[in-house]
Design an enzyme around this catalytic site. Structure first.
Site, PDB file in Angstrom:
ATOM      1  N   ILE A 532       0.716  -1.134   0.054  1.00 49.73           N
ATOM      2  CA  ILE A 532      -0.079  -0.060   0.127  1.00 49.73           C
ATOM      3  C   ILE A 532       0.790   1.052  -0.106  1.00 49.73           C
ATOM      4  O   ILE A 532       0.610   2.397  -0.124  1.00 49.73           O
ATOM      5  CB  ILE A 532      -0.968   0.108   1.254  1.00 49.73           C
ATOM      6  CG1 ILE A 532      -0.289  -0.031   2.486  1.00 49.73           C
ATOM      7  CG2 ILE A 532      -2.032  -1.036   1.242  1.00 49.73           C
ATOM      8  CD1 ILE A 532      -1.119   0.051   3.820  1.00 49.73           C
ATOM      9  N   GLY A 533       2.062   0.980  -0.036  1.00 48.52           N
ATOM     10  CA  GLY A 533       3.021   2.286  -0.030  1.00 48.52           C
ATOM     11  C   GLY A 533       4.574   1.809   0.177  1.00 48.52           C
ATOM     12  O   GLY A 533       4.851   0.811   0.347  1.00 48.52           O
ATOM     13  N   ALA A 534       5.302   2.931   0.409  1.00 56.70           N
ATOM     14  CA  ALA A 534       6.836   2.676   0.458  1.00 56.70           C
ATOM     15  C   ALA A 534       7.216   3.675   1.576  1.00 56.70           C
ATOM     16  O   ALA A 534       7.022   4.940   1.420  1.00 56.70           O
ATOM     17  CB  ALA A 534       7.618   2.735  -0.771  1.00 56.70           C
ATOM     18  N   GLY A 535       8.032   3.219   2.575  1.00 56.10           N
ATOM     19  CA  GLY A 535       8.321   4.428   3.552  1.00 56.10           C
ATOM     20  C   GLY A 535      10.030   4.422   3.323  1.00 56.10           C
ATOM     21  O   GLY A 535      10.344   4.249   2.378  1.00 56.10           O
ATOM     22  N   PHE A 537      12.220   3.170   4.965  1.00 55.41           N
ATOM     23  CA  PHE A 537      13.145   1.928   5.205  1.00 55.41           C
ATOM     24  C   PHE A 537      12.751   0.740   4.459  1.00 55.41           C
ATOM     25  O   PHE A 537      13.487  -0.033   4.171  1.00 55.41           O
ATOM     26  CB  PHE A 537      12.968   1.874   6.686  1.00 55.41           C
ATOM     27  CG  PHE A 537      13.507   2.565   7.558  1.00 55.41           C
ATOM     28  CD1 PHE A 537      15.004   2.739   7.725  1.00 55.41           C
ATOM     29  CD2 PHE A 537      12.760   3.371   8.356  1.00 55.41           C
ATOM     30  CE1 PHE A 537      15.458   3.747   8.609  1.00 55.41           C
ATOM     31  CE2 PHE A 537      13.408   4.304   9.173  1.00 55.41           C
ATOM     32  CZ  PHE A 537      14.929   4.716   9.313  1.00 55.41           C
ATOM     33  N   VAL A 540       5.424  -0.721   2.725  1.00 54.51           N
ATOM     34  CA  VAL A 540       4.310  -0.901   3.711  1.00 54.51           C
ATOM     35  C   VAL A 540       3.086  -1.926   3.218  1.00 54.51           C
ATOM     36  O   VAL A 540       2.821  -1.689   1.944  1.00 54.51           O
ATOM     37  CB  VAL A 540       3.922   0.516   4.186  1.00 54.51           C
ATOM     38  CG1 VAL A 540       2.844   0.185   5.113  1.00 54.51           C
ATOM     39  CG2 VAL A 540       4.957   1.200   4.531  1.00 54.51           C
ATOM     40  N   LYS A 558       5.013  -2.286   8.447  1.00 54.64           N
ATOM     41  CA  LYS A 558       6.162  -1.640   7.838  1.00 54.64           C
ATOM     42  C   LYS A 558       7.333  -2.590   7.555  1.00 54.64           C
ATOM     43  O   LYS A 558       7.526  -3.207   8.949  1.00 54.64           O
ATOM     44  CB  LYS A 558       6.488  -0.089   8.482  1.00 54.64           C
ATOM     45  CG  LYS A 558       5.649   0.778   8.446  1.00 54.64           C
ATOM     46  CD  LYS A 558       6.049   1.927   9.572  1.00 54.64           C
ATOM     47  CE  LYS A 558       5.009   3.143   9.117  1.00 54.64           C
ATOM     48  NZ  LYS A 558       5.787   4.132  10.100  1.00 54.64           N
ATOM     49  N   ASP A 651       6.838  16.948  13.098  1.00 54.56           N
ATOM     50  CA  ASP A 651       6.644  16.808  11.517  1.00 54.56           C
ATOM     51  C   ASP A 651       4.795  16.650  11.245  1.00 54.56           C
ATOM     52  O   ASP A 651       4.681  15.645  10.745  1.00 54.56           O
ATOM     53  CB  ASP A 651       7.382  15.619  11.161  1.00 54.56           C
ATOM     54  CG  ASP A 651       7.233  15.534   9.761  1.00 54.56           C
ATOM     55  OD1 ASP A 651       6.946  16.480   8.901  1.00 54.56           O
ATOM     56  OD2 ASP A 651       7.850  14.342   9.036  1.00 54.56           O
TER      57      ASP A 651
END
Length: 889
Positions: A532-535, A537, A540, A558, A651
């Site tokens: 569902i995504g890329a973090g 590190f 995800v 993650k 953040d």
């Protein structure tokens, strides 16, 4: 196009026709080559052109792989003054084969080809080079090679394009797809569900320029009665079932159900067994509970006016745990019986009992009371239709019921004769004394007797199935019950002091912090479903966590990408050490970590709607101010919790707020976060690192001092993002321009339709003096007041479209007038309506300037936010004297 394999000429064109490249074997026997070696002659311009290469329509990007040899110029004598060691690659597109027609002007240069290794007199060096030809659009093309004085031999030429192979993922089949070019690095492809699968979310996947599939989105599910077996949907075996279109496997039919043939989507109950209305259709079926056992009635010395009924649970619960009990009472005078009525009091109640005892009071003297205790479960609703039972008088026996008759006699003498006892029945007697003032005295021991069949009494008893008690009646005493507010204020949990955040970086061994604050999960309890995504590190995933004795839950996972360093692993897990210390409904919840295995993971709760900024952009104009303020209230509550724990986020931005399917917002992403130092300023000073300029308070940018007050500034930016439906703060201004504007007292203008009270709160968050900014507790209180009084949101802040949505007044970003309608729409991020304008015949900017609000609606712009954006943009393009009322929405 391997010349050796061909074994003959390829029919390629050489130019000039009488010289230049010639097929032969002069340089590299025994290979068949095209070669040229006119190093002693000046002004060489020799060309070799391929035959017409037809192009697959989708292949706009092709790769040209060359194998060739270049002779070292130093291997020739000094007369070879024009010797070169490179040659050029050209291409020319065409919709048809032009035969032997050759014009150099039609070709454009792709690259200069230079060898990595040069061939000397004594050693042969073969080079392989690959070049890319981009943006092909016509039916075919030619390749050409130009020699300007080298001694070169072309051994082989391979021209190819890359494809993502046909595949099946998430039960969706995707066709072979030609990889895109630089202008389309990811090519989206929609899939088709395999047989016996249905669409849950339109399956899509992306084909990269390297011919690899990445980031599958959406999926198909095997329909009820089918399960996923190696990317196919196969029928459930006999005796198994699957009720829903889901990723689950077929399960064995549960207890007391019928085993059907293959492909079953349910298992109906066997005769005599049922499911409760609240039971899942996939659960086991159960029967009715048997009667309660060992029903007895006693009185107590402290409460002689109370009768205590107690019993044992049914021997057979019917396979259920939701057993409850009800008490029915009848009072009999002679042979006439009737319900006891509302006078009789039961403590705690007469029905819905989960305990196996009840206290009965307000009984009258000289009456027989018959108490019937029945056991119920969730399936008891079906009892009347499954087991009809005729009404029976209390004196008749019933195998399913335990019946106790309780008789109260008030006496003024020390003896009594009990008549009309049932023969062959056990009785229990107790005598309770009563003082002259009505207060209860001592009571005798319970005496048990059993009547003979002839009705005479006997001093032995074998079973006390009925009871007759003699006691003096006393009114029921009231007692005080603790109210819910007492529970709240006396709760030890409520009185505990708020814990303080502990920075995991203070631990000498970071692994100790992880063990202290996070729960270790075995990887076998985690199932990854899709990316569902890329973090920072690694990737995800959405997945499922099924831990022992816990309900299955959806989670986000993650992962740490392969090849990590130990420091990267510690930095990765430090976020879990931070999250594990928080417990609040508006803070993302840490489920646990995987640290004791090769692939480290952080597992958190899954938020269905993803990041807040993207979610708002995707639903621009769909929410009213009340809903948006509700979202902000949740974020503020989470930040108040963090602030109370002496914790600074650093953040805070809409991209780091996650939204679940109930639109509840939760603060996440603690990668930049740090603890407040214990000093009067309450600041955290760093020596470096990236700062998100658009969201960061000026003092944090200038001095790298972060406080809860700087988080409040960031919250003001988040408020602006939410009310502007995910618009980028400060639009396309550079970071340098943003810092300069803030230092010159510029503040973001009110978004379109923003309530005045909300915008005033933003401005308070952006006060230059951080000591004057509101605290998060103040912000939560104010937002609560606005939500309790929705009318306070009706007053809208002043709005200037040319500033508030950063619209150009008359021109594009480069200062020149918009050249097309599509360019204008792209500048205001409304490109999705290009086709609407074209279909409506609005193809010039002059026509756009004549449009009114109704015209915009009529071409298919329906969302209020989009309608206003387009209308206000037209206003910005018009003369300054145009009135806003024309475009009022």
């Amino acid at each position: 196009m391997d010349m050796k394999a061909t074994g003959g000429e390829l029919g390629w064109l050489t130019w000039p026709l009488d010289q230049g490249d010639k097929p032969g074997v002069s340089i590299v026997p025994p290979f068949y080559t095209y070669s040229v070696c006119n190093v002693a002659e000046r002004e060489q311009d020799n060309w070799l052109r391929t035959t017409f290469i037809q192009r697959r329509p989708a292949a706009s990007r092709v790769f040209v792989e060359l194998q060739f040899i270049v002779r070292d110029c130093n291997s020739f004598d000094a007369t070879s003054l024009t010797c070169k060691e490179t040659f050029n690659l050209f291409t020319s597109e065409s919709d048809a084969d032009v035969g032997t027609t050759f014009r150099k002007g039609q070709f454009k240069k792709v690259a200069t080809i230079a060898p990595d290794e040069i061939t000397s007199k004594n050693e042969l060096r073969i080079n392989t080079e690959t070049r890319v030809v981009e943006n092909l659009s016509r039916k075919g093309f030619y390749l050409a090679f130009q020699d300007i004085g080298a001694c070169v031999a072309l051994l082989s030429l391979r021209v190819y394009y890359k494809t993502c192979p046909a595949t099946v993922k998430s039960l969706a089949s995707f066709p072979e797809t030609v990889a895109g070019g630089e202008n389309q690095a990811l090519r989206e492809v929609s899939g088709v569900c395999v047989e016996n699968a249905v669409i849950e979310d339109l399956p899509r996947i992306y084909c990269t320029v390297d011919g690899e599939w990445v980031v599958p989105v959406g999926q198909c599910q095997c329909k009820p009665g089918y399960e996923d077996v190696k990317d196919t949907c196969q029928e459930c075996k006999p005796g198994f079932f699957k009720a829903e279109a889901a990723t689950d496997k077929c399960e064995p039919c549960p207890a007391n159900t019928q085993r059907l043939d293959s492909g079953a989507s349910s298992c109906p109950c066997m005769d005599g067994f049922y499911r409760a209305p609240t039971d899942p259709p996939t659960g086991p079926c159960s029967g009715f509970p048997s009667a309660p056992q060992d029903l007895i009635a006693t009185t107590t010395q402290l409460s002689p006016g109370n009768l205590l009924l107690s019993w044992s649970p049914p021997e057979d619960t019917g396979g259920r745990s939701d057993i409850t009990y009800s008490i029915e009472c009848q009072r009999c005078e002679g042979t006439v019986c009737q319900p006891c009525g509302e006078k009789i009091r039961y403590e705690p109640a007469s029905s819905g009992l989960t305990d196996t005892k009840v206290s009965v009071s307000e009984l009258d003297a000289h009456l027989n009371y018959t108490f019937t205790v029945e056991a119920h479960s969730g399936v008891s609703v079906f009892a009347s239709q499954a087991m009809p039972r005729a009404n029976k008088p209390p004196s008749t026996s019933d195998d399913n019921l335990d019946v106790t008759t309780y008789t109260v006699l008030i006496l003024e003498k020390n003896s009594v004769k009990i008549n009309d006892l049932s023969p062959g029945t056990a009785y229990l007697f107790r005598v309770q004394a009563l003082g002259s003032d009505g207060s209860p005295g001592g009571s005798s021991m319970e005496e048990q007797f059993e009547t003979l069949l002839q009705g005479t009494e006997k001093n032995h008893i074998t079973r006390a199935s009925q009871m007759c008690c003699i006691f003096f009646y006393r009114k029921r005493n009231s007692h005080t019950r603790q109210g819910p507010e007492d529970t709240y204020f006396s709760s030890s949990e409520q009185l505990k002091p708020l814990k303080t955040y502990v920075d995991p970086h203070t631990y000498e061994d970071p692994n100790t912090a992880v063990m202290k604050f996070a729960t270790e999960i075995h990887p076998s309890h985690i199932t990854k479903q899709k990316v569902i995504g890329a973090g920072e590190f690694g990737e995800v995933y959405r997945g499922i966590l099924k831990a022992p004795s816990r309900k299955e839950v959806a989670v986000a996972i993650k992962t740490l990408k392969p090849g990590y360093t130990e420091k990267q692993r510690q930095d990765f897990l430090s976020e879990a050490s931070i999250m594990g210390q928080f417990s609040h409904q508006n803070i993302i919840r840490l489920e646990g970590v995987v640290t004791k295995f090769k692939h480290a993971m952080i597992v958190t709760e899954y938020m269905e709607n993803g990041a807040l900024d993207r979610y708002l952009r995707d639903h621009d104009g769909e929410f009213g101010s009340f809903q948006l303020v509700g979202m902000l209230r949740g974020i503020a509550a989470g930040m108040k919790y963090l602030s109370d724990m002496s914790y600074v986020h650093r953040d805070l931005a809409a991209r780091n707020i996650l939204v679940n399917n109930t639109l509840e917002c939760k603060v996440s992403d603690f990668g930049l976060s740090r603890v407040l130092e214990d000093d009067p300023e309450g600041t955290y000073t760093t020596s470096g690192g990236k700062i998100p300029i658009r969201w960061t308070a000026p003092e944090a940018i200038a001095y790298r001092k972060f406080t809860s007050a700087s988080d409040v500034w960031s919250f003001g930016i988040v408020m602006w993002e939410v009310m502007a439906f995910g618009e980028r703060p400060y639009w396309d201004m550079s970071n340098h321009e943003v810092m300069k504007a803030i230092n010159e007292a510029f503040r973001l203008p009110a978004p379109m339709d923003c309530p005045s009270a909300v915008y005033q709160l933003m401005l308070q968050c952006w006060l230059q003096d951080r000591s004057k900014r509101p605290r998060f507790g103040d912000i939560v209180s104010l937002l609560d007041k606005l939500l309790r009084s929705p009318e306070s949101l009706k007053t809208i802040a002043d709005f200037d479209p040319r500033v508030s949505i950063r619209l150009p007044s008359t021109s594009g970003s480069d200062g020149s007038p918009f050249r097309s309608v599509s360019e204008w729409l792209e500048s205001i991020k409304m490109s999705q309506y290009s086709e609407n304008f074209t279909c409506a015949g609005v193809v010039t900017m002059d026509q756009v300037l004549q449009m009114k609000n109704e015209d915009i609606k009529n071409i298919g712009v329906r969302l209020p936010g989009h309608l206003k954006r387009i209308a206000y943009s037209i206003l910005g393009l018009k003369d300054q004297t145009s009135t806003l009322s024309v475009f009022a929405v």
